[in-house]
Design a protein around this motif. Structure first.
Motif, short mmCIF file in Angstrom:
data_model
loop_
_atom_site.label_atom_id
_atom_site.label_comp_id
_atom_site.label_asym_id
_atom_site.label_seq_id
_atom_site.Cartn_x
_atom_site.Cartn_y
_atom_site.Cartn_z
N CYS A 1 0.64 -1.20 -0.05
CA CYS A 1 0.01 0.16 -0.12
C CYS A 1 0.73 1.17 0.04
CB CYS A 1 -1.03 -0.07 1.23
SG CYS A 1 -0.41 0.64 2.87
N GLU B 1 -7.42 0.54 -4.22
CA GLU B 1 -6.74 -1.02 -4.39
C GLU B 1 -7.79 -1.84 -3.95
OE1 GLU B 1 -2.99 -1.63 -2.98
OE2 GLU B 1 -2.14 0.42 -4.20
N LEU B 2 -8.07 -1.67 -2.51
CA LEU B 2 -8.86 -2.59 -2.05
C LEU B 2 -10.12 -2.91 -2.78
CD1 LEU B 2 -9.19 -4.14 0.87
CD2 LEU B 2 -10.39 -2.41 1.65
N GLU C 1 -10.90 -2.59 -5.95
CA GLU C 1 -10.40 -3.06 -7.09
C GLU C 1 -10.39 -4.44 -7.01
OE1 GLU C 1 -7.46 -0.72 -8.67
OE2 GLU C 1 -8.87 0.84 -9.79
N ARG C 2 -9.61 -4.87 -6.01
CA ARG C 2 -9.33 -6.27 -5.58
C ARG C 2 -10.65 -7.05 -5.48
NH1 ARG C 2 -4.59 -5.71 -3.54
NH2 ARG C 2 -5.63 -5.34 -1.39
N ALA D 1 -13.08 -7.63 -8.39
CA ALA D 1 -12.61 -8.81 -9.24
C ALA D 1 -13.40 -10.21 -8.73
CB ALA D 1 -11.06 -8.95 -9.05
N ARG D 2 -14.01 -10.18 -7.66
CA ARG D 2 -14.58 -11.23 -7.43
C ARG D 2 -15.98 -11.63 -8.14
NH1 ARG D 2 -14.55 -14.02 -2.27
NH2 ARG D 2 -13.08 -13.63 -0.86
N GLU E 1 -16.10 -8.42 1.24
CA GLU E 1 -14.85 -8.11 1.35
C GLU E 1 -14.45 -6.75 1.47
OE1 GLU E 1 -12.61 -10.54 -1.52
OE2 GLU E 1 -10.96 -8.88 -1.59
N TYR E 2 -15.15 -5.91 0.75
CA TYR E 2 -14.63 -4.49 0.52
C TYR E 2 -15.09 -3.85 2.02
CZ TYR E 2 -14.26 0.32 -0.17
OH TYR E 2 -13.88 1.70 0.03
#
Lengths: 228, 228, 228, 228
Positions: B2, B88-89, B91-92, B95-96, B105-106
């Motif tokens: 990060c 970032e978080l 975007e990751r 992706a799910r 998750e977010y």
DNA sequence: CATGAATGAGCGTTCATTCAT
DNA sequence: AATGAATGAACGCTCATTCAT
């Protein structure tokens, strides 16, 4: 019983006409101070100075210090007063026949109270209850809310694992939201108050089967006031 | 993982006449300052002095003031840095394949981030986003989270009426709880994080029929940072 | 033994028209105040507040101010009271047949008195004698001690050039030592008291041939109390 | 060696022309502060405020606090500087062949120093030597004076029982006298300085057979500065 | 540019003194 | 006359901010 803040119910000197005539000014000033403090703290949070309070109350700083040994004592006084209101609120809510409704009423009422005072969410945290009175009030509040929580659990109206100690945490969260939004939209917190209230204790009709795996039982009273 | 310093991807002023070789030092110093500030604010809250920050960064106070007009601007800088991580978080998470899982998750990730930094819940409140970069980041975040929220709604996994703008409010509440409990039980916030996440977007299997009558649509972005 | 309150022998205003029955209360209060002040100042030095004094005396602050225009006046009152004791001491000492012994007795007694009261060495310095009574006492003391000094000189028991006006200086020095050592070894001053007494007026048997070339004759009364 | 107060002998940067050009202002200000402090303390005693000092020095309060963490530290600085002078004085006196004369020179010199500064007699008492430098100076002073006292004893020029630890007590007494008389006759203390010096260590020619029965050996260093 | 010395308003608090009761 | 509530200037000290070097 005997409110720290001379708001409404001063013990009237019923039997004697003038018990302490000297106290008249003092009491008036004390009321002015507490009122001003309440207003300023509610508006601007904990960083108002006692000079500000004194000025707003129309008295000298010394007078503030005569009534309250230091800033924390003044805060403690306000917090105590607020506890009184909470106790009243809880008792009124507890009178309802339905535990579920009692709890919702109390939760939303307590949130409302918190939302109305900027300093409270922080102050409650910082100022340990220093007087017996404050401790007694807290104990009483805990008792009444505990009863309501139990009843709601018995009605299966409450999320599993939720305890009376979670109540202050939950209202405290709402306080923080209210602090952030008071300026622009003072009612914004209600949205989240409702969300949380529903999550904890949904309105009659549906029961949330939400599997709550409660983490380690919370440090009891975490969000109430710190232990002395 | 990060990047603390948002300076990494500075849009180079390619077309400008002078190249400004000093920019390298400046950027490094900025990085040092933000890094130090983040660490100190996270540890000790908002009342660290700028001298402390400067010292921890290994620069003079003057340098701090060269980069940030005042303390609030520094806070704003931190908030900006945090937004990067949030992007970032998001975007990751986005992706799910499952919107529901992406949102959970977010949410939980953002809560964790807030909980890990003492100053953030207050800082977010005080510091308006002042740079284009910050505004851009916020827009991007809003976009990504908005997408996830939409997907979750499409899956009927989300409480009715819940919008992307509610996300910061919800994480902010958790931040305030974490601030209050960090000392005694640093994980206490998880209990409430879960409660709220479940209320908003319950784990797969059950769908909350909770009738949310959303109050006046929240001032968008209310709990992110105040408007400049 | 040593009347704290100089009010004891007030010269009654016999001739005045109104008798003023209230004087009794006033005098009693004055006595209480001086008494309390003496105790407190002796124990805790000059930084006791007048509220402390008033409380210890069992009266209101206002009453203190009615009797003494300000704090210095109160100190002056204490000094006056102390002068009374000194006069007694001097008279008792003067009764001895030997001038030498009379002087030593007075010197050491006066030192002891100074050493026993923390505030006195400072108070004497600050408070000018403001009442006729105080001036009268000082004159009387000067007279008695002057007689003793003369007798000692006549016996050749006294260092040449030593005058009655040196006596307060000498005891004052001891007071300052005592103030500094009271905490750790309350009798430390005696060592120096003896040293000085011996230097001034050695015990019977030896006569100090010390050639004292007295410097400019001391401002008379220098170390008693400043002129009004 | 390295004076706290930048009076005379700053370590000149011999080898480099400009070691720290930034320090120029700082050093000048520090000097101004110390000078002002010395003057004010000497004139008015310990109760000058740091605002007074700052104003007299022509700098802001903050600057004073930058140089000295608090009031006591400033005092300690002054006291340290004074100790330096005392050490010099003692060393110069110790160079005399006669112990008697060495001691008298030192005693009278130390008295003179004390008499010249109102704050010193009190300050020495209050401010514990906090720096290694101060402790070293005190140790050195004790050593030199101890040597002189021993030599004087060997010459039978000193009152029996008198020790090096009595020296500060004796000078301190003179300081207190000087404080009381500075205004009216700034040299009045000399009379008593001589008296005491004679009592302790009479000028060559006569030896005082004064029977001194020294009381319990004084708490060592009683009137020097308190132990840390 | 970077530095850190300088600034001074402001903090919480005290207390000698005044004055309404 | 007595009270004690009220006052506010002043204390020691901090720290965000400025500016000479």
């Amino acid at each position: 019983m005997c409110p720290v803040v001379p708001g409404g119910g001063y013990p009237r000197p019923v039997t004697t006409t003038a018990v302490r005539p000297l106290r008249a000014d003092a009491a008036r000033n004390r009321a002015l101070i507490v009122d001003a403090a309440r207003r300023l703290f509610a508006e601007r949070g904990l960083d108002v100075t006692l000079h500000d309070v004194a000025e707003a109350a129309g008295v000298g700083v010394g007078t503030v210090y005569r009534r309250f040994p230091d800033k924390d004592a003044l805060l403690a006084g306000l917090v105590t007063a607020k506890y009184e209101t909470l106790v009243e609120l809880a008792e009124r809510a507890a009178a309802r026949p339905s535990g579920r409704e009692a709890l919702r009423e109390y939760l939303l009422g307590a949130m409302e109270l918190r939302a109305s005072d900027r300093s409270l969410s922080t102050a409650v945290m910082r100022a340990a209850p220093q007087t017996e009175q404050a401790l007694a009030l807290r104990a009483r509040l805990s008792e009444v809310v505990g009863g309501v929580v139990e009843r709601a659990h018995a009605e299966h109206a409450l999320r599993e694992g939720f305890t009376a100690d979670d109540v202050p945490a939950v209202t405290s969260m709402i306080g923080s939201i209210a602090d952030r939004t008071r300026g622009e939209s003072p009612d914004a917190w209600r949205r989240y108050g409702l969300l949380i209230a529903d999550a904890v204790c949904p309105p009659a009709g549906e029961l949330p089967p939400l599997v709550g795996e409660p983490l380690p039982p919370p440090t009891s009273g975490t969000c109430a006031a710190p232990r002395p």
